[in-house]
Design a protein around this motif. Structure first.
Motif, PDB file in Angstrom:
ATOM      1  N   LEU A  94       0.894  -1.227   0.033  1.00  0.00           N
ATOM      2  CA  LEU A  94      -0.093   0.037   0.193  1.00  0.00           C
ATOM      3  C   LEU A  94       0.893   1.118  -0.025  1.00  0.00           C
ATOM      4  O   LEU A  94       2.046   1.122   0.480  1.00  0.00           O
ATOM      5  CB  LEU A  94      -1.054  -0.047   1.237  1.00  0.00           C
ATOM      6  CG  LEU A  94      -1.954  -1.087   1.362  1.00  0.00           C
ATOM      7  CD1 LEU A  94      -2.789  -1.068   2.602  1.00  0.00           C
ATOM      8  CD2 LEU A  94      -2.798  -1.020   0.171  1.00  0.00           C
ATOM      9  N   ARG A  95       0.303   2.311  -0.424  1.00  0.00           N
ATOM     10  CA  ARG A  95       0.989   3.720  -0.468  1.00  0.00           C
ATOM     11  C   ARG A  95       0.063   4.684  -0.069  1.00  0.00           C
ATOM     12  O   ARG A  95      -1.033   4.697  -0.196  1.00  0.00           O
ATOM     13  CB  ARG A  95       1.438   3.914  -1.875  1.00  0.00           C
ATOM     14  CG  ARG A  95       2.646   2.964  -2.455  1.00  0.00           C
ATOM     15  CD  ARG A  95       3.744   3.097  -1.950  1.00  0.00           C
ATOM     16  NE  ARG A  95       5.006   3.078  -2.575  1.00  0.00           N
ATOM     17  CZ  ARG A  95       6.123   2.559  -2.005  1.00  0.00           C
ATOM     18  NH1 ARG A  95       6.352   2.588  -0.841  1.00  0.00           N
ATOM     19  NH2 ARG A  95       7.173   2.451  -2.860  1.00  0.00           N
ATOM     20  N   GLY A  96       0.666   5.686   0.040  1.00  0.00           N
ATOM     21  CA  GLY A  96       0.039   7.182   0.530  1.00  0.00           C
ATOM     22  C   GLY A  96      -1.031   6.884   1.607  1.00  0.00           C
ATOM     23  O   GLY A  96      -0.746   6.282   2.623  1.00  0.00           O
ATOM     24  N   GLU A  98      -3.827   5.547   1.760  1.00  0.00           N
ATOM     25  CA  GLU A  98      -4.300   4.241   1.826  1.00  0.00           C
ATOM     26  C   GLU A  98      -3.514   3.231   2.862  1.00  0.00           C
ATOM     27  O   GLU A  98      -3.840   2.697   3.740  1.00  0.00           O
ATOM     28  CB  GLU A  98      -4.569   3.502   0.597  1.00  0.00           C
ATOM     29  CG  GLU A  98      -5.301   1.965   0.907  1.00  0.00           C
ATOM     30  CD  GLU A  98      -5.302   1.164  -0.610  1.00  0.00           C
ATOM     31  OE1 GLU A  98      -5.963   0.217  -0.775  1.00  0.00           O
ATOM     32  OE2 GLU A  98      -4.622   1.624  -1.628  1.00  0.00           O
ATOM     33  N   ARG A  99      -2.065   3.437   2.957  1.00  0.00           N
ATOM     34  CA  ARG A  99      -1.017   2.758   3.546  1.00  0.00           C
ATOM     35  C   ARG A  99      -1.273   3.303   4.929  1.00  0.00           C
ATOM     36  O   ARG A  99      -1.256   2.497   6.041  1.00  0.00           O
ATOM     37  CB  ARG A  99       0.246   3.163   2.926  1.00  0.00           C
ATOM     38  CG  ARG A  99       1.405   2.428   3.780  1.00  0.00           C
ATOM     39  CD  ARG A  99       2.668   2.986   3.324  1.00  0.00           C
ATOM     40  NE  ARG A  99       3.778   2.502   4.213  1.00  0.00           N
ATOM     41  CZ  ARG A  99       4.224   1.448   4.257  1.00  0.00           C
ATOM     42  NH1 ARG A  99       3.689   0.290   3.574  1.00  0.00           N
ATOM     43  NH2 ARG A  99       5.134   0.810   5.161  1.00  0.00           N
ATOM     44  N   MET A 100      -1.334   4.847   5.023  1.00  0.00           N
ATOM     45  CA  MET A 100      -1.207   5.264   6.428  1.00  0.00           C
ATOM     46  C   MET A 100      -2.578   4.983   7.040  1.00  0.00           C
ATOM     47  O   MET A 100      -2.606   4.922   8.424  1.00  0.00           O
ATOM     48  CB  MET A 100      -0.984   7.032   6.513  1.00  0.00           C
ATOM     49  CG  MET A 100       0.436   7.268   5.709  1.00  0.00           C
ATOM     50  SD  MET A 100       1.701   6.269   6.506  1.00  0.00           S
ATOM     51  CE  MET A 100       1.779   7.172   7.928  1.00  0.00           C
ATOM     52  N   ALA A 101      -3.739   4.861   6.385  1.00  0.00           N
ATOM     53  CA  ALA A 101      -4.942   4.484   7.124  1.00  0.00           C
ATOM     54  C   ALA A 101      -4.944   3.170   7.612  1.00  0.00           C
ATOM     55  O   ALA A 101      -5.364   2.825   8.714  1.00  0.00           O
ATOM     56  CB  ALA A 101      -5.909   4.569   6.040  1.00  0.00           C
ATOM     57  N   ALA A 102      -4.453   2.129   6.714  1.00  0.00           N
ATOM     58  CA  ALA A 102      -4.153   0.713   7.331  1.00  0.00           C
ATOM     59  C   ALA A 102      -3.195   0.647   8.437  1.00  0.00           C
ATOM     60  O   ALA A 102      -3.266   0.035   9.496  1.00  0.00           O
ATOM     61  CB  ALA A 102      -3.484  -0.170   6.288  1.00  0.00           C
ATOM     62  N   LEU A 118       4.182   5.636  19.628  1.00  0.00           N
ATOM     63  CA  LEU A 118       5.341   6.733  19.837  1.00  0.00           C
ATOM     64  C   LEU A 118       5.326   7.842  19.064  1.00  0.00           C
ATOM     65  O   LEU A 118       5.372   8.992  19.272  1.00  0.00           O
ATOM     66  CB  LEU A 118       6.619   6.023  19.933  1.00  0.00           C
ATOM     67  CG  LEU A 118       6.590   4.857  21.218  1.00  0.00           C
ATOM     68  CD1 LEU A 118       8.094   4.248  20.731  1.00  0.00           C
ATOM     69  CD2 LEU A 118       6.361   5.505  22.365  1.00  0.00           C
ATOM     70  N   ARG A 119       5.127   7.558  17.434  1.00  0.00           N
ATOM     71  CA  ARG A 119       5.532   8.786  16.464  1.00  0.00           C
ATOM     72  C   ARG A 119       4.823   8.010  15.161  1.00  0.00           C
ATOM     73  O   ARG A 119       5.078   7.006  14.937  1.00  0.00           O
ATOM     74  CB  ARG A 119       6.726   9.227  16.583  1.00  0.00           C
ATOM     75  CG  ARG A 119       7.923   8.530  16.298  1.00  0.00           C
ATOM     76  CD  ARG A 119       9.308   9.373  16.563  1.00  0.00           C
ATOM     77  NE  ARG A 119      10.250   8.235  16.565  1.00  0.00           N
ATOM     78  CZ  ARG A 119      10.716   7.514  17.578  1.00  0.00           C
ATOM     79  NH1 ARG A 119       9.965   7.578  18.674  1.00  0.00           N
ATOM     80  NH2 ARG A 119      11.533   6.660  17.470  1.00  0.00           N
ATOM     81  N   ARG A 120       4.526   9.344  14.469  1.00  0.00           N
ATOM     82  CA  ARG A 120       4.180   8.777  13.193  1.00  0.00           C
ATOM     83  C   ARG A 120       5.402   9.411  12.048  1.00  0.00           C
ATOM     84  O   ARG A 120       5.650  10.588  12.521  1.00  0.00           O
ATOM     85  CB  ARG A 120       3.008   9.259  12.660  1.00  0.00           C
ATOM     86  CG  ARG A 120       2.262   9.404  11.353  1.00  0.00           C
ATOM     87  CD  ARG A 120       0.773   9.727  11.228  1.00  0.00           C
ATOM     88  NE  ARG A 120       0.556   9.990   9.751  1.00  0.00           N
ATOM     89  CZ  ARG A 120      -0.529   9.717   9.178  1.00  0.00           C
ATOM     90  NH1 ARG A 120      -1.446   8.945  10.071  1.00  0.00           N
ATOM     91  NH2 ARG A 120      -0.788   9.630   7.903  1.00  0.00           N
ATOM     92  N   HIS A 121       5.669   8.727  11.173  1.00  0.00           N
ATOM     93  CA  HIS A 121       6.554   9.050  10.173  1.00  0.00           C
ATOM     94  C   HIS A 121       5.907   9.296   8.825  1.00  0.00           C
ATOM     95  O   HIS A 121       5.255   8.169   8.090  1.00  0.00           O
ATOM     96  CB  HIS A 121       7.929   8.286   9.873  1.00  0.00           C
ATOM     97  CG  HIS A 121       8.653   8.382  11.194  1.00  0.00           C
ATOM     98  ND1 HIS A 121       9.950   9.158  11.153  1.00  0.00           N
ATOM     99  CD2 HIS A 121       8.746   7.495  12.287  1.00  0.00           C
ATOM    100  CE1 HIS A 121      10.490   8.855  12.090  1.00  0.00           C
ATOM    101  NE2 HIS A 121       9.586   8.086  12.954  1.00  0.00           N
ATOM    102  N   GLU A 122       5.814  10.402   8.399  1.00  0.00           N
ATOM    103  CA  GLU A 122       4.868  10.715   7.005  1.00  0.00           C
ATOM    104  C   GLU A 122       5.644  10.169   5.962  1.00  0.00           C
ATOM    105  O   GLU A 122       6.692  10.090   5.751  1.00  0.00           O
ATOM    106  CB  GLU A 122       4.562  12.134   6.782  1.00  0.00           C
ATOM    107  CG  GLU A 122       3.842  12.763   7.903  1.00  0.00           C
ATOM    108  CD  GLU A 122       2.340  12.105   8.068  1.00  0.00           C
ATOM    109  OE1 GLU A 122       1.710  11.793   6.961  1.00  0.00           O
ATOM    110  OE2 GLU A 122       1.736  12.217   9.114  1.00  0.00           O
ATOM    111  N   PRO A 123       4.909   9.575   4.651  1.00  0.00           N
ATOM    112  CA  PRO A 123       5.512   9.293   3.771  1.00  0.00           C
ATOM    113  C   PRO A 123       6.338  10.243   2.984  1.00  0.00           C
ATOM    114  O   PRO A 123       5.943  11.696   3.096  1.00  0.00           O
ATOM    115  CB  PRO A 123       4.271   8.812   2.674  1.00  0.00           C
ATOM    116  CG  PRO A 123       3.356   8.877   3.472  1.00  0.00           C
ATOM    117  CD  PRO A 123       3.250   9.748   4.740  1.00  0.00           C
ATOM    118  N   ALA A 124       7.536   9.984   2.446  1.00  0.00           N
ATOM    119  CA  ALA A 124       8.452  10.856   1.785  1.00  0.00           C
ATOM    120  C   ALA A 124       8.888  10.111   0.539  1.00  0.00           C
ATOM    121  O   ALA A 124      10.090   9.625   0.510  1.00  0.00           O
ATOM    122  CB  ALA A 124       9.494  11.177   2.826  1.00  0.00           C
TER     123      ALA A 124
END
Length: 145
Positions: A94-96, A98-102, A118-124
């Motif tokens: 998954l990407r973007g 959709e990935r972060m929601a999963a 602990l923390r979230r790392h956004e897609p780059a």
């Protein structure tokens, strides 16, 4: 030469941490040795004193493919960041958004079982598709990837 891998966790409460990781990974508690219905009876037959019977626990992959996880009681608590950690592949392919929601949905499920977010790392993109850093009930870091 073929080698099997076991991942070992030092911890304060082997039974509780084993139960958490079984839930997180879809594993199950390892059965007692053949001839014993319960671990308590097996440990008694092995001569393990009652006060030491909670010193270890293990979980296994029901399919027998992934490594066994072994949990052993140690007297000291966790001191620093893990040098090795598990990546729980909760959104492969998954990407973007959709990935972060999963990943967020899986994080919510694991928090209900004792994990800490602990923390979230956004897609780059293109190299980092995004992930969440979590901790198990005893503070061992792992990533939802």
């Amino acid at each position: 030469m073929t080698c099997d891998v076991q991942i070992t966790f030092d911890c304060a409460d082997p039974a509780a941490l084993a139960a958490f990781w079984a839930e997180a990974l879809g594993y199950r508690l390892q059965d007692p040795p053949a001839g014993f219905e319960l671990w308590e009876r097996a440990l008694e037959a092995m001569g393990v004193p009652p006060e030491r019977r909670g010193d270890a626990s293990a979980v296994i992959d029901p399919e027998g493919v992934r490594p066994r996880l072994f949990f052993q009681r140690v007297p000291e608590g966790k001191q620093v960041k893990n040098r090795v950690h598990l990546d729980v592949r909760a959104a492969p392919g998954l990407r973007g958004d959709e990935r972060m929601a999963a990943l967020e949905a899986e994080a919510e499920r694991l928090v209900a079982h004792g994990a800490t977010r602990l923390r979230r790392h956004e897609p780059a993109e293109p190299l980092e598709p995004g992930h969440l850093v979590m901790a198990d009930p005893e503070g061992n870091e792992f990533c939802l990837d």
